[in-house]
Each structure stands twice: as C-alpha cells, then as structure tokens.
Design a protein around this motif. Structure first.
Motif, PDB file in Angstrom:
ATOM      1  N   MET A 187     -54.879 -78.031  -6.107  1.00 61.20           N
ATOM      2  CA  MET A 187     -54.337 -78.215  -4.873  1.00 61.20           C
ATOM      3  C   MET A 187     -55.412 -78.940  -4.325  1.00 61.20           C
ATOM      4  O   MET A 187     -56.375 -78.734  -4.965  1.00 61.20           O
ATOM      5  CB  MET A 187     -53.987 -76.915  -4.240  1.00 61.20           C
ATOM      6  CG  MET A 187     -53.860 -77.348  -2.696  1.00 61.20           C
ATOM      7  SD  MET A 187     -52.973 -75.817  -1.733  1.00 61.20           S
ATOM      8  CE  MET A 187     -53.670 -76.367  -0.171  1.00 61.20           C
ATOM      9  N   ALA A 188     -54.965 -80.236  -3.615  1.00 64.14           N
ATOM     10  CA  ALA A 188     -56.507 -80.872  -3.127  1.00 64.14           C
ATOM     11  C   ALA A 188     -56.742 -79.834  -2.101  1.00 64.14           C
ATOM     12  O   ALA A 188     -56.367 -78.962  -1.273  1.00 64.14           O
ATOM     13  CB  ALA A 188     -56.106 -82.035  -2.572  1.00 64.14           C
ATOM     14  N   LYS A 189     -58.682 -79.759  -1.977  1.00 64.35           N
ATOM     15  CA  LYS A 189     -59.163 -79.610  -1.283  1.00 64.35           C
ATOM     16  C   LYS A 189     -59.048 -80.084   0.331  1.00 64.35           C
ATOM     17  O   LYS A 189     -58.658 -81.789   0.492  1.00 64.35           O
ATOM     18  CB  LYS A 189     -60.619 -79.789  -1.449  1.00 64.35           C
ATOM     19  CG  LYS A 189     -61.292 -79.121  -2.838  1.00 64.35           C
ATOM     20  CD  LYS A 189     -62.340 -79.044  -2.643  1.00 64.35           C
ATOM     21  CE  LYS A 189     -63.472 -78.656  -3.506  1.00 64.35           C
ATOM     22  NZ  LYS A 189     -64.543 -78.581  -3.968  1.00 64.35           N
ATOM     23  N   LYS A 190     -58.941 -79.657   1.375  1.00 63.40           N
ATOM     24  CA  LYS A 190     -58.486 -80.255   3.057  1.00 63.40           C
ATOM     25  C   LYS A 190     -60.070 -80.975   3.649  1.00 63.40           C
ATOM     26  O   LYS A 190     -61.180 -80.789   3.126  1.00 63.40           O
ATOM     27  CB  LYS A 190     -57.954 -79.188   3.797  1.00 63.40           C
ATOM     28  CG  LYS A 190     -57.171 -78.465   3.337  1.00 63.40           C
ATOM     29  CD  LYS A 190     -56.599 -77.910   4.719  1.00 63.40           C
ATOM     30  CE  LYS A 190     -57.601 -75.835   4.750  1.00 63.40           C
ATOM     31  NZ  LYS A 190     -57.504 -75.458   6.296  1.00 63.40           N
ATOM     32  N   LEU A 191     -60.276 -81.964   3.689  1.00 58.67           N
ATOM     33  CA  LEU A 191     -60.651 -82.827   4.795  1.00 58.67           C
ATOM     34  C   LEU A 191     -61.686 -81.861   5.665  1.00 58.67           C
ATOM     35  O   LEU A 191     -61.373 -81.060   6.787  1.00 58.67           O
ATOM     36  CB  LEU A 191     -60.771 -84.485   5.249  1.00 58.67           C
ATOM     37  CG  LEU A 191     -60.097 -84.703   4.543  1.00 58.67           C
ATOM     38  CD1 LEU A 191     -59.298 -86.250   5.764  1.00 58.67           C
ATOM     39  CD2 LEU A 191     -61.209 -85.809   3.385  1.00 58.67           C
ATOM     40  N   PRO A 192     -62.830 -82.258   5.592  1.00 64.11           N
ATOM     41  CA  PRO A 192     -64.087 -81.271   5.754  1.00 64.11           C
ATOM     42  C   PRO A 192     -63.414 -81.621   7.596  1.00 64.11           C
ATOM     43  O   PRO A 192     -63.582 -82.497   7.685  1.00 64.11           O
ATOM     44  CB  PRO A 192     -65.227 -81.313   6.012  1.00 64.11           C
ATOM     45  CG  PRO A 192     -65.226 -82.410   5.209  1.00 64.11           C
ATOM     46  CD  PRO A 192     -64.218 -82.346   4.117  1.00 64.11           C
ATOM     47  N   SER A 193     -64.110 -80.601   8.456  1.00 68.65           N
ATOM     48  CA  SER A 193     -64.119 -81.164   9.955  1.00 68.65           C
ATOM     49  C   SER A 193     -65.317 -82.246  10.570  1.00 68.65           C
ATOM     50  O   SER A 193     -66.208 -82.577   9.626  1.00 68.65           O
ATOM     51  CB  SER A 193     -64.768 -80.359  10.658  1.00 68.65           C
ATOM     52  OG  SER A 193     -64.551 -80.461  11.814  1.00 68.65           O
ATOM     53  N   PRO A 194     -64.335 -83.270  11.083  1.00 71.89           N
ATOM     54  CA  PRO A 194     -65.861 -84.289  11.271  1.00 71.89           C
ATOM     55  C   PRO A 194     -66.738 -83.679  12.118  1.00 71.89           C
ATOM     56  O   PRO A 194     -67.808 -84.831  12.422  1.00 71.89           O
ATOM     57  CB  PRO A 194     -64.732 -84.966  12.286  1.00 71.89           C
ATOM     58  CG  PRO A 194     -63.511 -84.563  11.991  1.00 71.89           C
ATOM     59  CD  PRO A 194     -63.328 -83.650  11.606  1.00 71.89           C
ATOM     60  N   CYS A 195     -67.115 -82.626  12.479  1.00 71.53           N
ATOM     61  CA  CYS A 195     -68.239 -81.787  13.039  1.00 71.53           C
ATOM     62  C   CYS A 195     -69.126 -81.945  12.790  1.00 71.53           C
ATOM     63  O   CYS A 195     -69.098 -81.768  11.419  1.00 71.53           O
ATOM     64  CB  CYS A 195     -67.661 -80.692  13.444  1.00 71.53           C
ATOM     65  SG  CYS A 195     -69.539 -79.790  14.385  1.00 71.53           S
ATOM     66  N   ILE A 196     -70.702 -82.841  12.594  1.00 75.92           N
ATOM     67  CA  ILE A 196     -72.063 -83.010  11.745  1.00 75.92           C
ATOM     68  C   ILE A 196     -72.569 -81.941  11.996  1.00 75.92           C
ATOM     69  O   ILE A 196     -73.988 -82.109  12.354  1.00 75.92           O
ATOM     70  CB  ILE A 196     -72.252 -84.435  12.007  1.00 75.92           C
ATOM     71  CG1 ILE A 196     -72.587 -84.566  13.156  1.00 75.92           C
ATOM     72  CG2 ILE A 196     -71.515 -84.502  10.597  1.00 75.92           C
ATOM     73  CD1 ILE A 196     -73.292 -86.086  13.008  1.00 75.92           C
TER      74      ILE A 196
END
Length: 83
Positions: free
Chosen positions: A1-10
C-alpha cells in the motif's frame, strides 16, 4: 500500500496573515480538513489548491523546500504537483 502524502504543515503554526499560517498558508479549518482526506488524489488536489493559495498570498517560497525535505524524511517521492 502506498504511503499517504504528509501534511503540508511544516511545523511553524503561527496564524498571522489574515488567519493563514506564516509557514504553510493553511487556515486552521484547512489543517483540520486535510486530516480527513484519505485518498491520494484528494491529498494531491489539496496540495495543488494550497500552492495556488500560496502564490496568491505571496511570501511562501520557503514552503516548497521545507515540504520536499519532509517528504524525503518520510521516505516519500515528491508529489507530482511539486515536480
């Protein structure tokens, strides 16, 4: 299963620009909404919207390198919207 994109929060989280974070440009409502997005195409769509929002607001050139670094740290390829 592909990993989810991380939050755009830096991890800056200071809401000074008319309710937008000075780090990523998201509002508190947008941050909350991103957490509910499960499908990769929805997260990519959100990132596309966020990039346009950053361009409209200005002063967010620092975000792209910080987000790419976050993706690399999590072992993810950069999302297509940043390529």
């Amino acid at each position: 299963m592909a990993k989810k994109l991380p939050s755009p929060c830096i991890d800056v989280c200071k809401f000074r620009r008319e309710g937008h974070c000075i780090g990523c440009s998201m509002t508190k409502a947008q941050k909350k909404m991103f957490k509910t997005l499960k499908r990769p195409e929805h997260r990519e769509g959100f990132l596309t919207m966020l990039i346009h929002q950053q361009n409209d607001l200005g002063k967010y050139r620092h975000w792209t390198p910080a987000y790419l670094k976050k993706c690399a740290k999590k072992g993810m390829a950069p999302p297509p919207v940043l390529s």
